[in-house]
Structures are given as C-alpha cells and as structure tokens.
Design an enzyme around this catalytic site. Structure first.
Site, PDB file in Angstrom:
ATOM      1  N   GLU A  65       0.821  -1.210   0.000  1.00  0.00           N
ATOM      2  CA  GLU A  65       0.000   0.000   0.000  1.00  0.00           C
ATOM      3  C   GLU A  65       0.859   1.266   0.000  1.00  0.00           C
ATOM      4  O   GLU A  65       0.482   2.277  -0.591  1.00  0.00           O
ATOM      5  CB  GLU A  65      -0.947  -0.038   1.196  1.00  0.00           C
ATOM      6  CG  GLU A  65      -2.040  -1.088   1.010  1.00  0.00           C
ATOM      7  CD  GLU A  65      -2.809  -1.422   2.267  1.00  0.00           C
ATOM      8  OE1 GLU A  65      -3.927  -1.926   2.155  1.00  0.00           O
ATOM      9  OE2 GLU A  65      -2.278  -1.182   3.374  1.00  0.00           O
ATOM     10  N   GLU A 107      -4.379  -9.865   3.321  1.00  0.00           N
ATOM     11  CA  GLU A 107      -5.243  -9.691   4.489  1.00  0.00           C
ATOM     12  C   GLU A 107      -6.438 -10.645   4.502  1.00  0.00           C
ATOM     13  O   GLU A 107      -6.747 -11.251   5.543  1.00  0.00           O
ATOM     14  CB  GLU A 107      -5.735  -8.239   4.565  1.00  0.00           C
ATOM     15  CG  GLU A 107      -4.657  -7.228   4.912  1.00  0.00           C
ATOM     16  CD  GLU A 107      -3.948  -6.675   3.690  1.00  0.00           C
ATOM     17  OE1 GLU A 107      -3.217  -5.686   3.827  1.00  0.00           O
ATOM     18  OE2 GLU A 107      -4.107  -7.266   2.592  1.00  0.00           O
TER      19      GLU A 107
END
Length: 275
Positions: A114, A135
């Site tokens: 990210e 995730e």
C-alpha cells in the site's frame, strides 16, 4: 520476528533523496516506521530543493513487508481522535510536491504494498519482486488504501482476484496487470531508477508538480474511501475469523520459520485448510 525499524535518508544530489528501509529479517512495517516516514515525507515536502524521492530497501529478499499485526493495537491507540497516522502518511505521499519512486526488489505485501501504491512510480526487479495483499487470507480487511488504489490501477476483476485470493504475484504479472510501472531486469534496476530520478530532477519542479496534481485529481481515492477502509480494517482485527487464522499462521511460523514470509501465499492456503 522484528526489531526497531530503521529508515535512513541520503541525498545523492541536492534535488534527490533516497529513503532506505532496513528492519531485518523481513522488513515488517511497525508503528515507528509509519511515524518516521510521515516525518520524512513532511520534511521533504517543506524543502523547496527536493524534487525526487526514491524508496528502497537494504534487507535482502524484502522491499517493505506487511504490518506487524502484533503491534497493530499500538498504532490504532495512537490514532484516537485524529486522522489515522497511516492515512495521513499515504495522503501526504500521494499529494507531495515531489515525485516519489518505489524501487522494489523483494517481497512487498499488505502495508508495504500500500505504501508502494501511494508512490507516483513503481519499478520492480523482474526476478526478485513479489507483490500481495494477504489480508483476506488471514481473516481481516486491507486498511491502508490497497483496495482503493488497486481497483483504480487494475480494474474491478483483477483487483478482486488480487484481494480475494490473498496470493503472491510475480513482477511480470504485476506489470501486466498495471500494478507496477515497469518490471526491469534485476541487474538494471538500480541504474534505471537512478537515470529516471536524474531525468526528473533536471526538469522544472513547478511544472512537474502541476502535472502530477492534474493527474492526481482524476486518479487518487478520496479521503472518505481511505478512512472507511481503515475503519473496516480496525474492526476486522477483533473478528473470530482473524483469531483462528492468526493462530494457524503462528503454528506454521514456528514450524517453518522464515519460509512462511518467503512463500506467504502458499502458507495462507495451508492455514485455511486447517480450520
């Protein structure tokens, strides 16, 4: 598996800065990393000389890895009654008055991915770079802008594949998907990035800044989307799904050691089969 994060800054020329990560053995993102990076990005943004910032790693096999979930509570506590430190960091980086370049050699997943997505340009080692948003495979949600930026870069179907599969992707696939700007032979990566940084540093800063801002108006996710994703991530950390999968991944880490970080996509599948 972590020790205090180390971020070093160098100035190869007056207009270029290099930010190097070193948190061996696997370059996990920790709260100290987030706060130090925010300081660095703010400092560079306030310096009229800085025109290009290159992010790289000094830990073999890893660019910037996922967040150390054992320390997530500390980061969330510090966010109380304020803009989350992570959201502030990636927004500052995306809108900074300099051009940011991620020079990616090794694995970059979760928060590390990210951060790379928040950079303006991403150049990856064809032989060594590995990407992932793991995730969902461990029962939580991406919270650092991965879903918002990947959807804009990859399109809906490929973003769904990346996020839902929680698998590892090599540099050539990432380039094909639009995840990275280019995949470069590993032997050429440093020279290519240096040449691009030098080229951009030779241009007029105001013109570069305005051109970046025009493109950002069309492509960057709004803060409301980033905040909603971060809130969902924080809530998912208390879910039974995460607790069960974290326990299984912990067992695998005890048995297999560093190999779990090297082949996380494979081990996430193994862990879910045990539940």
């Amino acid at each position: 598996m972590t020790q205090p994060s180390t971020i070093s800054v160098q100035a190869p020329t007056p207009k270029i800065r290099t930010v190097t990560f070193a948190n061996p053995p696997v370059n996990l993102m920790v709260p100290e990393t987030v706060h130090r990076l925010r300081e660095v990005v703010t400092q560079f943004s306030d310096d009229p000389q800085v025109q290009v910032v290159v992010f790289t790693s000094d830990t073999p096999g890893f660019f910037i890895n996922h967040f150390d979930l054992a320390q997530a509570g500390e980061l969330l506590t510090q966010d109380a009654d304020a803009t989350p430190a992570w959201i502030d960091l990636v927004e500052r980086l995306s809108t900074a008055p300099f051009i940011s370049i991620a020079s990616i050699r090794g694995r970059t997943r979760g928060a590390g991915n990210e951060l790379a997505l928040a950079c303006d340009l991403r150049y990856a080692s064809r032989e060594q770079a590995v990407f992932g948003q793991p995730e969902v495979g461990i029962g939580i949600l991406p919270g650092g802008g991965g879903t918002q930026r990947l959807t804009r870069l990859l399109g809906r179907d490929r973003a769904l594949e990346v996020v839902l599969s929680a698998d590892d992707y090599d540099a050539d696939t990432a380039r094909q998907y639009g995840w990275v700007t280019r995949a470069v032979p590993d032997a050429d990566l440093d020279g290519f990035v240096d040449a691009m940084a030098s080229r951009l540093a030779s241009f007029d800063k105001g013109t570069l800044q305005t051109a970046k801002a025009q493109i950002s108006q069309v492509t960057l996710p709004p803060r409301t989307e980033l905040l909603a994703a971060y809130t969902a991530f924080a809530a998912s950390l208390t879910s039974p799904a995460f607790a069960a999968r974290a326990q299984e991944m912990g067992k695998l880490a005890e048995q297999k050691g560093l190999d779990v970080e090297l082949r996380m996509g494979d081990y996430l599948a193994v862990a879910n089969q045990q539940i």
